[in-house]
Design a protein around this motif. Structure first.
Motif, PDB file in Angstrom:
ATOM      1  N   ASP A 445       0.812  -1.218   0.000  1.00  0.00           N
ATOM      2  CA  ASP A 445       0.000   0.000   0.000  1.00  0.00           C
ATOM      3  C   ASP A 445       0.841   1.261   0.000  1.00  0.00           C
ATOM      4  O   ASP A 445       0.323   2.358  -0.194  1.00  0.00           O
ATOM      5  CB  ASP A 445      -0.925  -0.006   1.224  1.00  0.00           C
ATOM      6  N   ASP A 446       2.131   1.139   0.241  1.00  0.00           N
ATOM      7  CA  ASP A 446       3.011   2.315   0.344  1.00  0.00           C
ATOM      8  C   ASP A 446       4.013   2.371  -0.793  1.00  0.00           C
ATOM      9  O   ASP A 446       4.596   3.420  -1.054  1.00  0.00           O
ATOM     10  CB  ASP A 446       3.749   2.275   1.685  1.00  0.00           C
ATOM     11  N   SER A 447       4.305   1.246  -1.389  1.00  0.00           N
ATOM     12  CA  SER A 447       5.204   1.118  -2.533  1.00  0.00           C
ATOM     13  C   SER A 447       6.632   1.519  -2.139  1.00  0.00           C
ATOM     14  O   SER A 447       7.011   1.478  -0.966  1.00  0.00           O
ATOM     15  CB  SER A 447       4.691   1.953  -3.709  1.00  0.00           C
ATOM     16  N   VAL A 448       7.456   1.914  -3.113  1.00  0.00           N
ATOM     17  CA  VAL A 448       8.882   2.180  -2.896  1.00  0.00           C
ATOM     18  C   VAL A 448       9.052   3.526  -2.198  1.00  0.00           C
ATOM     19  O   VAL A 448       8.489   4.543  -2.642  1.00  0.00           O
ATOM     20  CB  VAL A 448       9.637   2.169  -4.247  1.00  0.00           C
ATOM     21  N   MET A 449       9.848   3.539  -1.105  1.00  0.00           N
ATOM     22  CA  MET A 449      10.090   4.748  -0.304  1.00  0.00           C
ATOM     23  C   MET A 449      11.600   5.005  -0.217  1.00  0.00           C
ATOM     24  O   MET A 449      12.406   4.183  -0.687  1.00  0.00           O
ATOM     25  CB  MET A 449       9.501   4.557   1.098  1.00  0.00           C
ATOM     26  N   LYS A 482       2.017  -2.226  -8.728  1.00  0.00           N
ATOM     27  CA  LYS A 482       2.649  -0.904  -8.653  1.00  0.00           C
ATOM     28  C   LYS A 482       4.049  -1.019  -8.046  1.00  0.00           C
ATOM     29  O   LYS A 482       4.989  -0.337  -8.474  1.00  0.00           O
ATOM     30  CB  LYS A 482       1.783   0.027  -7.804  1.00  0.00           C
ATOM     31  N   VAL A 483       4.191  -1.898  -7.046  1.00  0.00           N
ATOM     32  CA  VAL A 483       5.507  -2.104  -6.426  1.00  0.00           C
ATOM     33  C   VAL A 483       6.486  -2.654  -7.459  1.00  0.00           C
ATOM     34  O   VAL A 483       7.623  -2.174  -7.575  1.00  0.00           O
ATOM     35  CB  VAL A 483       5.380  -3.048  -5.219  1.00  0.00           C
ATOM     36  N   ARG A 484       6.072  -3.654  -8.236  1.00  0.00           N
ATOM     37  CA  ARG A 484       6.966  -4.241  -9.240  1.00  0.00           C
ATOM     38  C   ARG A 484       7.353  -3.204 -10.286  1.00  0.00           C
ATOM     39  O   ARG A 484       8.513  -3.156 -10.722  1.00  0.00           O
ATOM     40  CB  ARG A 484       6.274  -5.437  -9.897  1.00  0.00           C
ATOM     41  N   THR A 485       6.399  -2.372 -10.660  1.00  0.00           N
ATOM     42  CA  THR A 485       6.701  -1.359 -11.682  1.00  0.00           C
ATOM     43  C   THR A 485       7.689  -0.326 -11.178  1.00  0.00           C
ATOM     44  O   THR A 485       8.618   0.078 -11.885  1.00  0.00           O
ATOM     45  CB  THR A 485       5.385  -0.668 -12.117  1.00  0.00           C
ATOM     46  N   GLU A 486       7.507   0.119  -9.932  1.00  0.00           N
ATOM     47  CA  GLU A 486       8.417   1.135  -9.404  1.00  0.00           C
ATOM     48  C   GLU A 486       9.808   0.564  -9.149  1.00  0.00           C
ATOM     49  O   GLU A 486      10.799   1.301  -9.173  1.00  0.00           O
ATOM     50  CB  GLU A 486       7.835   1.725  -8.111  1.00  0.00           C
TER      51      GLU A 486
END
Length: 864
Positions: A445-449, A482-486
């Motif tokens: 839910d937060d993706s790459v930080m 979205k995580v994989r894409t980022e």
């Protein structure tokens, strides 16, 4: 004629013959003995005048016929009292003749005083006479004792001389008999000797205090002394020195043959000036050496080495330290060979020992869990271990490195949990370096930080493979795609996107797909073929270190090769010690720890730094030597760093004057070394050109009384992170007024320090424009000065505001308004379009046509 008075009687005696003397009439003479220090006395002649007193009725009458004298002996001359020897006793001056009774009373008092003085002087004379007799007796006794002592000394001296004479005669007889029994010496060995002096005369001369007379006639009763024997091989060293040999003049303890040879060789060398034959030596040179030590290793004189430097134009002393290159030049110049060694050679063979491939055996993989803060790293590890570590961490964030072991399908996996907060960058870097596989936890839910990106960079820098764990997929807003894409933007290509990096969608709360994650780890470990030799000395890395009150220095280490056993002597960074106990993450004590095993070590002499490597050594001497070398290197680096930061005094003062840098001194105490390192790194990032935090001291362990003393000296604040102060430290802090701040969450600590450092920033000066006014006319008012009649053309003008006087678009004065009037009344402000009167403080050079600009100044507090 003698005048004698006694009470009220008066007797006159007339002698038939009166002798002529120089003595004044009506006076008496006497002697007084004066006493001085050290028993000295002196007789002084004192003259006493007498005054004749008469009754009033005797003045007009003729003198009466002389009466017969009383049978009373004439009084001797009275000496004056001892208290005032130089002043004679004088009667009171004659009073007016009022009545005869008064005069008689005065006369009786005077006579009574004189009688008492005479008695006192007699008593004193008797005492002095007695004291003098006692002194004379004592001196006589002392003189008698001294005389007896002199007689006794003379008697003993005579006995001693007689004994010495008897011994000399007996020795002479014995020598004569020995000479008669001995064979006749050969002619070539006989040496003529001068006739010796008599022993008795010599001794008498010596006892009298003067030298004996040589060449005096020999007495016939004393036998002549035999000639000294030649020094043969058997008499080179004839026993030790005894009383008889010392009293005899036979020189039997001469110089040895070797001593004579050395002396002759030295003399010959000095005459011929031939140089001593040089011996080429192999000189071992460390990195630094003193000139004195270098000379000793070359077997040369330090003076010669100093002379060599003087010829090169350098003034050196034997105690000066030179480097290895200079020492090598000197040794080669003196004809020696050089062998260079380094102090770091003590560490040779300590790490990276090459193992025989046949001895290598499979070992468990070391897996590090990395990622952004609050993405569920520790919760994921809890689910795998079926434990609850999150509840033990303050604020729900991990602030320590945790090391654990988990079994899956009969295989052991070692997990290292790292913090995700930005301050723990060094911890993540250490975790990546000590690991085989990195698990990158990313919240769906937060993706790459930011810390996710940093973890990727650490893993790539360490060269370890990455497994992506997409966590929190149970949340409705989760988006794994979205995580994989980022991740593609940071060159992390997962398998579903055509790459080689494994990715697993998991849920730490629900326990979803945890088995798939563990299988991915085991698969990756099989690909890596991880092996180690467990049958050699252990080496590894310190994951974390702390100071425990009950157990001392405790280090959490990860054994990377070999087997660590209880009783081994290890060196960890700058510290060394003997392993007293091995404790695993469950608190159980182990006998030994093999490769890829995380354990706590007890028994170190001090607390090592997190990230230090450790190794087992053979004995305590080697461990102590390596530890001392590393501590010395660390001190030298610290001194060099401080010298570089400090510079010269002039540079420091000029920097303070130009930059105005303010410092916020701090003393930081934490529970573990990793937390302290993270806090110090975070505080360094807070610094600006105007203010910065200066860490005076940092260390692991409780706050002690010495920390309070250091804080008082350096005027620093004390920060405690997960530690407390003991009672003595609390009392000392309360007495000294030192504030101790306690924290258990690094967020709060950084925010508080940031706010405190912001208070050191100088406030920002902010200026607000109010309005303009044009001077129409200038008035001269008595007792007030010049007042400008103005019209406000723009904005408004306030009383007490700052003003500028502008003439031809040039500011010629800046100050404050002294008065602001509208008509005859003082007003607080004047709006635009209205007319008013204004006067400046301490300035009167105003003209018609000038423009007055009004403004307000505000000081705004700045923050970092």
């Amino acid at each position: 004629m003698t005048d004698t008075k006694s009470g009220d009687d008066k007797t006159l005696s007339v002698n038939a013959k009166k002798t002529l003397t120089l003595k004044r009439p009506g006076s008496d003479q006497g002697t007084v003995r004066q006493n001085f220090s050290h028993g000295r006395t002196k007789a002084v002649v004192v003259e006493t005048k007498k005054r004749k007193f008469t009754r009033p009725d005797e003045r007009s009458e003729a003198p009466a016929a002389p009466a017969a004298p009383k049978p009373q002996a004439a009084k001797p001359a009275r000496p004056a009292p001892a208290a005032r020897p130089a002043t004679p006793q004088r009667p009171r001056p004659q009073q007016p003749q009022r009545s005869g009774v008064v005069l008689n009373e005065l006369s009786r008092d005077e006579m009574e005083a004189r009688r008492r003085a005479l008695q006192d002087s007699k008593v004193r004379e008797a005492e002095e006479r007695k004291r003098a007799e006692e002194d004379a007796k004592r001196r006589a006794v002392e003189e008698e004792q001294r005389r007896k002592e002199r007689e006794e000394s003379a008697r003993r001296q005579a006995e001693e001389e007689a004994r010495l004479k008897a011994e000399a005669e007996a020795r002479a007889k014995a020598e004569e008999e020995a000479r008669k029994r001995a064979p006749e010496p050969e002619p070539q060995q006989a040496q003529p000797t001068p006739p010796p002096a008599d022993d008795d005369d010599d001794r008498k001369g010596r006892s009298a205090g003067h030298a004996p007379k040589r060449g005096a006639p020999v007495k016939p009763e004393v036998p002549t002394r035999p000639a000294p024997k030649p020094k043969g091989a058997d008499q080179r060293r004839r026993g030790k020195l005894t009383l008889n040999s010392a009293l005899s003049d036979d020189d039997s303890r001469g110089r040895s043959l070797s001593s004579m040879r050395r002396r002759q060789e030295k003399f010959r060398r000095a005459q011929s000036q031939e140089p001593r034959e040089k011996i080429a030596r192999e000189v071992v040179l460390p990195e630094t050496i003193t000139i004195q030590e270098l000379a000793q290793r070359m077997a040369e004189r330090a003076v010669d080495v100093v002379k060599y430097f003087m010829k090169q134009g350098q003034m050196m002393k034997p105690g000066d330290v030179i480097d290895a290159d200079t020492a090598e030049l000197v040794a080669v110049e003196f004809g020696h060979t050089v062998k260079r060694v380094s102090e770091s050679d003590v560490e040779e063979g300590l790490f990276d020992i090459q193992d025989n491939p046949d001895d290598l055996k499979p070992r468990p993989p070391v897996v590090t869990i990395m990622g952004h803060v609050d993405h569920g790293k520790t919760s994921l590890l809890d689910s795998i271990r079926k434990a609850n570590v999150v509840s033990g961490e303050a604020g729900g964030i991990t602030q320590h490195i945790g090391a654990y072991q988990v079994e899956q399908d009969g295989q052991t996996i070692t997990f290292i949990d790292t913090p995700g907060h930005a301050a723990f960058t060094a911890m993540r870097a250490r975790g990546a370096q000590a690991t085989d596989i990195a698990i990158l936890v990313v919240a769906a839910d937060d993706s790459v930080m930011p810390q996710t990106i940093e973890s990727i960079n650490h893993a790539k820098a360490a060269g370890v493979p990455i497994i992506v764990a997409i966590n929190k997929i149970d949340k409705p807003e989760a988006n794994a795609q979205k995580v994989r894409t980022e991740l593609l933007q940071h060159e992390v290509f997962v398998e579903s996107m055509g790459g080689e990096v494994q990715d697993v969608e998991v849920s730490a709360i629900k326990g979803t797909n945890l088995d798939a994650l563990l299988e991915a780890i085991i698969l990756q470990a099989e690909i890596l073929e991880l092996k180690a030799n467990p049958d050699r000395t252990a080496e590894g890395v310190v994951v974390e270190a702390k100071l425990d009150k009950g157990r001392g220095s405790v280090a959490t280490v990860l054994v990377q090769a070999g087997t660590l056993k209880t009783g081994d002597i290890i060196v960890a960074g700058n510290e060394w010690g003997r392993v007293r106990a091995l404790v695993n993450e469950r608190g159980q004590q182990l006998k030994e720890a093999g490769p890829s095993t995380p354990v706590e070590i007890l028994g170190l002499q001090g607390t090592p730094q997190a990230g230090d490597r450790f190794a087992v050594v053979e004995n305590e001497a080697q461990a102590r030597e390596i530890s001392e070398y590393r501590q010395r290197v660390a001190r030298e680096k610290a001194v060099a760093r401080q010298a570089g930061q400090r510079g010269s005094l002039e540079q420091m003062m000029s920097q303070l004057q130009t930059s105005g840098l303010k410092e916020f001194p701090l003393i930081i105490k934490g529970d573990v070394q990793g937390s302290i390192e993270a806090i110090v790194a975070a505080l360094d990032k807070l610094g600006t050109d105007e203010v910065r935090a200066r860490v005076v001291h940092s260390g692991a362990g409780a706050i002690t009384e010495s920390d309070i003393s250091l804080a008082e000296t350096s005027e620093a604040a004390i920060i405690g992170f997960n530690v407390r102060a003991n009672k003595q430290a609390r009392d000392a802090a309360e007495q000294s007024g030192i504030e101790i701040r306690y924290y258990n969450i690094i967020y709060d600590l950084i925010d508080d320090i940031k706010a405190a450092m912001s208070g050191l920033l100088s406030p920002e000066r902010r200026e607000t424009f109010l309005g303009n006014a044009e001077i129409l006319e200038v008035f001269n008012i008595t007792k007030v000065g010049k007042v400008a009649g103005c019209r406000v053309t723009e904005g408004k003008v306030e009383r007490g505001a700052g003003v500028r006087l502008i003439r031809d678009n040039v500011v010629i004065h800046e100050g404050k308004l002294k008065t602001l009037k509208r008509f005859k009344d003082e007003v607080s402000e004047v709006s635009g379009g209205q007319e008013c009167g204004m006067a400046f403080e301490n300035y009167e050079d105003i003209r018609a046509g000038d423009v007055i600009e009004a403004f307000r100044v505000e000081h705004v507090q700045r923050t970092l």
